[in-house]
Scaffold this motif. Sequence first.
Motif, PDB file in Angstrom:
ATOM      1  N   UNK A 111       0.841  -1.207   0.000  1.00 12.63           N
ATOM      2  CA  UNK A 111       0.000   0.000   0.000  1.00 12.63           C
ATOM      3  C   UNK A 111       0.872   1.252   0.000  1.00 12.63           C
ATOM      4  N   UNK A 112       1.947   1.229   0.819  1.00 16.34           N
ATOM      5  CA  UNK A 112       2.846   2.389   0.883  1.00 16.34           C
ATOM      6  C   UNK A 112       3.485   2.631  -0.477  1.00 16.34           C
ATOM      7  N   UNK A 115       0.484   3.814  -3.093  1.00 16.94           N
ATOM      8  CA  UNK A 115      -0.229   5.076  -2.880  1.00 16.94           C
ATOM      9  C   UNK A 115       0.302   6.216  -3.768  1.00 16.94           C
ATOM     10  N   UNK A 116       1.647   6.436  -3.836  1.00 19.65           N
ATOM     11  CA  UNK A 116       2.117   7.512  -4.733  1.00 19.65           C
ATOM     12  C   UNK A 116       1.820   7.210  -6.205  1.00 19.65           C
ATOM     13  N   UNK A 120      -0.198   9.453  -8.969  1.00 18.01           N
ATOM     14  CA  UNK A 120       0.436   9.790 -10.235  1.00 18.01           C
ATOM     15  C   UNK A 120      -0.450   9.391 -11.414  1.00 18.01           C
ATOM     16  N   UNK A 135       0.836   5.229   6.687  1.00 25.89           N
ATOM     17  CA  UNK A 135       0.408   5.521   5.313  1.00 25.89           C
ATOM     18  C   UNK A 135       0.152   7.005   5.045  1.00 25.89           C
ATOM     19  N   UNK A 141      -2.501  11.482   0.069  1.00 23.80           N
ATOM     20  CA  UNK A 141      -2.721  10.690  -1.139  1.00 23.80           C
ATOM     21  C   UNK A 141      -4.159  10.870  -1.589  1.00 23.80           C
TER      22      UNK A 141
ATOM     23  N   UNK B 133       8.662  -2.147   6.046  1.00 28.24           N
ATOM     24  CA  UNK B 133       7.776  -1.374   5.168  1.00 28.24           C
ATOM     25  C   UNK B 133       8.583  -0.485   4.230  1.00 28.24           C
ATOM     26  N   UNK B 136       9.991   5.658   1.421  1.00 29.29           N
ATOM     27  CA  UNK B 136       9.462   6.198   0.178  1.00 29.29           C
ATOM     28  C   UNK B 136      10.533   7.044  -0.509  1.00 29.29           C
ATOM     29  N   UNK B 148       6.524  16.536 -14.021  1.00 21.02           N
ATOM     30  CA  UNK B 148       5.448  15.663 -13.592  1.00 21.02           C
ATOM     31  C   UNK B 148       6.013  14.243 -13.445  1.00 21.02           C
ATOM     32  N   UNK B 149       5.416  13.470 -12.529  1.00 21.40           N
ATOM     33  CA  UNK B 149       5.940  12.129 -12.247  1.00 21.40           C
ATOM     34  C   UNK B 149       6.044  11.291 -13.517  1.00 21.40           C
ATOM     35  N   UNK B 150       5.072  11.460 -14.410  1.00 18.22           N
ATOM     36  CA  UNK B 150       5.060  10.666 -15.634  1.00 18.22           C
ATOM     37  C   UNK B 150       6.265  11.010 -16.510  1.00 18.22           C
ATOM     38  N   UNK B 228      10.057   3.534  -4.051  1.00 18.03           N
ATOM     39  CA  UNK B 228      10.002   2.904  -2.739  1.00 18.03           C
ATOM     40  C   UNK B 228      11.195   1.961  -2.618  1.00 18.03           C
TER      41      UNK B 228
END
Lengths: 431, 310
Positions: A111-112, A115-116, A120, A135, A141, B133, B136, B148-150, B228
Amino acid sequence: MISYRKILCSAVAAAALLVGPALAEEKPAALGVGVFSFTSGGTAAYGKPGRDAAELMIERINAKGGIGGVPLSATYVDEGQGTEGVIAEYRKLAGDAATQVMIAALSSGNCMALAPVSDQMKIPTVGWNCDTHQLYLKDAHPYFFRPNGNTVPEFVAYAAYLIAVKPDVKRIAIINPDYAFGHDAAKIFTSAIKAFKPDVEVVAELFPKLGAGTYQTEISRLTAARPDVIFSNLWGGDLENFVRQASPRGLFRSSQAVLALGESSMQNVQIPEGVIVGVLGDGWWMSPDAAANPETKEFADAYKAKYGKWPVFPAMKMANSFLYVQAAYEKAMAGNGGKWPTREEVAGAMKGSEVKTLTGTMQTRADNDGVVDQIIGVTAKADGHDGPVIGDMVRYKGADLMPPAGEDPIAWIGTLAADLPAKLPQPGSYK
Amino acid sequence: MPLLPLAGGAIIALVAATFAFPWLEFVLTLAIAKGLAALGVAILLRGGLISIGHAMFFAIGAYATAFAMRDFGITDVFALILISAVISLAAGLLIGVYVVRYRAIFFAMLNLAISMVLFSLLSKFYGVTGGTDGLRVGTPTVLGMVLEAKAVATFLFYASIAAMVLAGFAVNAYFKSPLGEALSAVHTNEIRLEYLGIPVRGVLLIAYGLSALLAGIGGTFAAMTIGHVLPDMAYWTDSGHLVLVAVLGGISGIGGPFVGAVFLELVHTLAAGVTDAWNMIVGTALLGVIFFMPKGLIGFIRPAKKGDAA
């Protein structure tokens, strides 16, 4: 043999074909949903009920004509392939206009990571099971919704329940899986217990690795530590192995056990009576609220008939997520005059929504995190039901245990009043 | 060199594929990132050393990117690549000083052990590394431009191709240099090399540092592309994956590891899209290559020459 259901499906499909074009021409032939769960590896023991529930829900929604006359069509993605593969699949699906909404994911790590990507690619995504409180802690988000709630209320609830039934608890021990979920839960549970009763001592804290298989050393350690209470958020195959090995050694007789994810395994392994279990939310299909909802009973019976077991809480979380998606589409269509909604409009409809589910309500907060009630009780037997049930239940209001958005949750737990468990509903009050 | 137009054609095919299927951009960027790391493993294989721990440098590159972004606010893509490259090279030289004293199974196992120590540290230091986890990684900027991210994803795809080409030429030049020739000679007869007055450990240390550098650059591309980083990046199965990619593609040339990486990622993606039993399809494809193409996939286009490492 042609079943009644099949005839009904074809009839509905035929009707949709005839009526569909006349009503709205831009409606797609099918509403594509990406559904993410674990279906390979050890974690599949927990992920498969979610996947099964998704199939059943789609069948049921389509039998009633789909969403706004459009049948659902799912693409299932196995989270067992690792995060990179999951992201690749997600991007592939999101890049296809036929997929309009995602139900992802089971794992908090996934999920983490997703989410970005959802922000996008601007595709509304419903986190159906992941519950890490990290999160929404740092980033917003706008396209990622997690109506199923987070770890903080889930584990604070256990602390409150425990203090209510065992106010003289002194020594607690913890055995959790060795990854973020296990460590988070240990931290939340001990912080809450210490807030309610500062003189409680943690006498053992064990973190066996995920999929360890054997727990004999840990059981010896736990026995030697003589705790009043053993808390665990082991799950899936790990929980079943632990219970199988701990029962004969009398661990559940000498200490009060709290198995946070116990309900998901109690049809697979004999959990002794009197163990505190719950469902990480309100997804207990036999709860009084659920029993009062004829849809829930129908779903549970259909699930039992199809898969041979009653729906455990991961299955209920998945089923409720479909209702959440359905409600968002209906709200979006009501808002734009019955036209088929865009991805943006669906995400907009999810924002701040409150949805009635099979087991309660899912309320979406401003930060897209969810507020759900927490049901906790103890394992019990019931007449007229072939399997263990949960007795002495309590249903905590989700909002009572949820830290305010943007606040450091662990620090917030420290500020909880010692008399909070006494003020909350008491065990056994939910019937 | 008749291979050059072939490689050029392959790159054009990669680019063309992303126009036909835009989602392939992500898959291919990741494949090239892993290809860079596998090229690092292939360098060591030329010296007769198998490292079952090279995913650690991939992870070091990835986490260096994540930390530089989170703790130092560095967002420029070139700065991030540079920082990760320097850190992974330094880590490679540091660990290399110790491990190049060993050969064969001991070398493989030591690498494995050190990589698993790193994996444990990354998963246990929860407050620093985000535990299992992970961390990021935000969208990087390009030379001060906030894209832009794209657009950044597309930029990263072309940047990874550029990195692949540069690495290809550099490693090719290295293999042809006296240092590179000495590396093959270590595999053939180490003692003879010592008698010729060539410091074997020095030769291996440079090879090790270079391979760590390549893996680290692969890691930083993966971190920025995925957005990530996870401790799993350092797990031994990922190291095994890199060796597999190198051998699958063929270690007789520069292109092999990249061909292997692209092949494996594509088979994985397609198989996982079809069935839950995707593991079986991937496994069958691997067996096919191993049984019928002992020189690796690259053996198809590049006939074996005398003196090639097997």
